[in-house]
Design a protein around this motif. Structure first.
Motif, mmCIF file in Angstrom:
data_model
loop_
_atom_site.group_PDB
_atom_site.id
_atom_site.type_symbol
_atom_site.label_atom_id
_atom_site.label_comp_id
_atom_site.label_asym_id
_atom_site.label_seq_id
_atom_site.Cartn_x
_atom_site.Cartn_y
_atom_site.Cartn_z
ATOM 1 N N UNK A 110 -9.812 4.998 -6.945
ATOM 2 C CA UNK A 110 -8.622 4.769 -6.673
ATOM 3 C C UNK A 110 -7.667 5.766 -7.477
ATOM 4 N N UNK A 111 -6.531 5.804 -7.198
ATOM 5 C CA UNK A 111 -5.721 6.905 -7.676
ATOM 6 C C UNK A 111 -4.402 6.000 -8.395
ATOM 7 N N UNK A 112 -3.645 6.516 -9.135
ATOM 8 C CA UNK A 112 -2.464 5.986 -9.978
ATOM 9 C C UNK A 112 -1.550 5.344 -8.776
ATOM 10 N N UNK A 113 -1.370 6.411 -7.928
ATOM 11 C CA UNK A 113 -0.126 5.930 -6.736
ATOM 12 C C UNK A 113 -1.061 4.698 -5.974
ATOM 13 N N UNK A 114 -2.280 4.724 -5.756
ATOM 14 C CA UNK A 114 -2.528 3.734 -5.015
ATOM 15 C C UNK A 114 -2.699 2.392 -5.983
ATOM 16 N N UNK A 115 -2.893 2.358 -7.074
ATOM 17 C CA UNK A 115 -2.717 1.087 -7.989
ATOM 18 C C UNK A 115 -1.218 0.403 -7.706
ATOM 19 N N UNK B 67 -6.935 -16.586 -1.080
ATOM 20 C CA UNK B 67 -7.042 -15.611 -1.772
ATOM 21 C C UNK B 67 -6.922 -14.361 -1.445
ATOM 22 N N UNK B 68 -6.203 -13.541 -2.133
ATOM 23 C CA UNK B 68 -6.052 -11.869 -1.639
ATOM 24 C C UNK B 68 -6.893 -11.115 -2.065
ATOM 25 N N UNK B 69 -7.766 -10.544 -1.260
ATOM 26 C CA UNK B 69 -8.880 -9.701 -1.416
ATOM 27 C C UNK B 69 -8.452 -8.172 -1.552
ATOM 28 N N UNK C 293 -4.510 -1.182 5.710
ATOM 29 C CA UNK C 293 -3.973 -1.951 4.890
ATOM 30 C C UNK C 293 -2.733 -1.195 3.659
ATOM 31 N N UNK C 294 -3.176 -0.448 3.027
ATOM 32 C CA UNK C 294 -1.820 0.470 2.525
ATOM 33 C C UNK C 294 -1.587 1.797 3.206
ATOM 34 N N UNK D 13 -0.694 -3.260 -5.828
ATOM 35 C CA UNK D 13 0.016 -4.267 -6.446
ATOM 36 C C UNK D 13 1.243 -4.949 -5.595
ATOM 37 N N UNK D 14 1.818 -3.960 -4.857
ATOM 38 C CA UNK D 14 2.700 -4.369 -3.783
ATOM 39 C C UNK D 14 2.113 -5.199 -2.755
ATOM 40 N N UNK D 15 1.006 -4.713 -2.308
ATOM 41 C CA UNK D 15 0.139 -5.482 -1.044
ATOM 42 C C UNK D 15 -0.249 -6.727 -1.528
ATOM 43 N N UNK D 16 -0.898 -6.813 -2.696
ATOM 44 C CA UNK D 16 -1.288 -8.171 -3.508
ATOM 45 C C UNK D 16 -0.091 -9.144 -3.240
#
Length: 393
Positions: free
Chosen positions: A297-302, A357-359, A155-156, A306-309
């Motif tokens: 979750x990490x700061x990098x992953x947030x 809806x984006x999960x 996904x990411x 956000x980009x993915x959603x």
């Protein structure tokens, strides 16, 4: 009286500058003077400074400033570490010089002279642990281990190679351009620590934030008790009510007591306000990182999520628009057909309402206790992992 107002203004200005610098980019402050001050401090003032240097010294002066900026901001350097040690050392020194003469006092025993030193020493120890510990550097020897520990979620994170290290890039890792290394479970690069925060030192970083929050709260409360003790020892309330005829009520006494404190103990008041502000900021930082750790979750992953959603929402909106356009074309083609029943038309959903809806499916979130355990005991430090590794060897 002018000195009192000067101290109050100094405290307010310090509060505004600190909050603007650290929190001005938060959404809650958008469109406010706090946001404008933040932009000026972090960007505008520097640009004006560059223009001034260019006007006085020309391109050579600008290039010199940019080279200093590159070293300070884009390369690993100990500048912020030195500043941290200077701040904590000078603050403790000022507290010792201004407040230790009143300890032991009415509310505080002499033991606080030693517990305060111990608290600062533990804070510096946590700082050194976070600064000089291995954050989880990905190397040729351990890359296969990290590939197995953190599977790709597709996904990411997808299978790829680090363009700099030329190694397979494990999921949740990131190449830090400042440290020039790939770090497992990368959270962020911390300038104050001059180190990345990753899989193996997130626990130290969280302990550092929590402990410094507690130190600041301890200092704030201790200084407050020192001042309260001075009020009791010098019988200020008694003098105000008996000799000056002030009414014995909070509303009447408060202005006189505050005036006396600002005049006699202005250094302690400023220190107490400063420590209270810093403790609130540290509490916010700790709460944010604690929440990330508890959801694995990490700061990098947030930012990645956000980009993915955002991308998924745009894709869903484009699909819905396509369906709506097709439906409108179909309606135009069927204009000659008998109209639908009004009830059916009313309850028919618009194609635009069918946006999916984006999960956020975080496969690394394995529950509160498991996530916490993973942070406190990273995989390479666990006995089970060491045993398995020795067996395979």
């Amino acid at each position: 009286m002018a000195v009192h107002w000067l101290l109050i203004c100094h405290g307010l200005i310090t509060l505004i500058v600190v909050v603007s610098f650290l929190c001005g980019q938060w959404p809650i402050f958008q469109g406010t003077p706090i946001s404008s001050i933040h932009r000026f401090i972090t960007f505008g003032a520097y640009q004006y400074f560059l223009k001034l240097v260019g006007a006085v010294f020309g391109d050579k002066g600008i290039n010199s400033i940019l080279s200093v900026e590159y070293y300070c901001c884009d390369r690993s350097n100990p500048i912020l570490q030195i500043i941290y040690l200077a701040i904590i050392g000078s603050t403790y020194y000022i507290i010792v010089k201004t407040s230790f003469q009143y300890i032991p006092g009415y509310y505080l025993s002499g033991v606080h002279r030693y517990t305060s030193l111990l608290a600062v020493a533990i804070g510096i120890l946590l700082f050194l642990l976070t600064s000089f510990s291995n954050p989880g550097t990905v190397t040729v020897d351990n890359v296969s281990h990290y590939l197995s520990v953190y599977p790709y979620d597709n996904i990411i994170y997808t299978k790829k190679e680090c363009s700099t290290c030329k190694l397979p890039k494990p999921a949740r890792s990131k190449h830090c351009s400042i440290c020039n290394r790939c770090v497992a479970r990368f959270d962020h690069h911390c300038g104050w620590m001059n180190n990345c925060i990753g899989e193996r030192n997130t626990r130290y970083f969280l302990a550092f934030l929590l402990w410094h929050f507690l130190i600041c709260m301890y200092a704030t409360i201790a200084i407050g008790l020192v001042l309260a003790g001075r009020l009791k020892e010098l019988k200020i309330v008694y003098i105000l009510t008996v000799y000056y005829g002030v009414e014995n009520s909070f509303r009447s006494l408060a202005p006189h007591i505050i005036q006396w404190l600002l005049g006699s103990y202005n250094s302690q008041i400023l220190l107490m306000v400063f420590m209270a502000i810093v403790s609130l900021l540290l509490a916010g930082f700790f709460a944010y990182h604690a929440k990330l750790c508890l959801t694995n979750t990490t700061t990098n992953e947030t930012f990645k999520w956000q980009d993915y959603v955002s991308w998924q929402k745009k894709l869903s909106e484009a699909r819905a628009s396509s369906v709506a356009l097709k439906a409108s074309i179909d309606r135009m083609d069927s204009e000659r057909k008998p109209p639908d029943n009004k009830c059916k038309s009313f309850f028919r959903r618009s194609p635009l309402e069918n946006t999916e809806a984006v999960a956020k499916n975080n496969v690394y979130d394995k529950g509160f206790f498991h996530n916490l355990y993973e942070v406190i005991f990273p995989v390479p430090t666990r006995a089970s992992h060491s045993h398995t590794k020795s067996k395979s060897g």
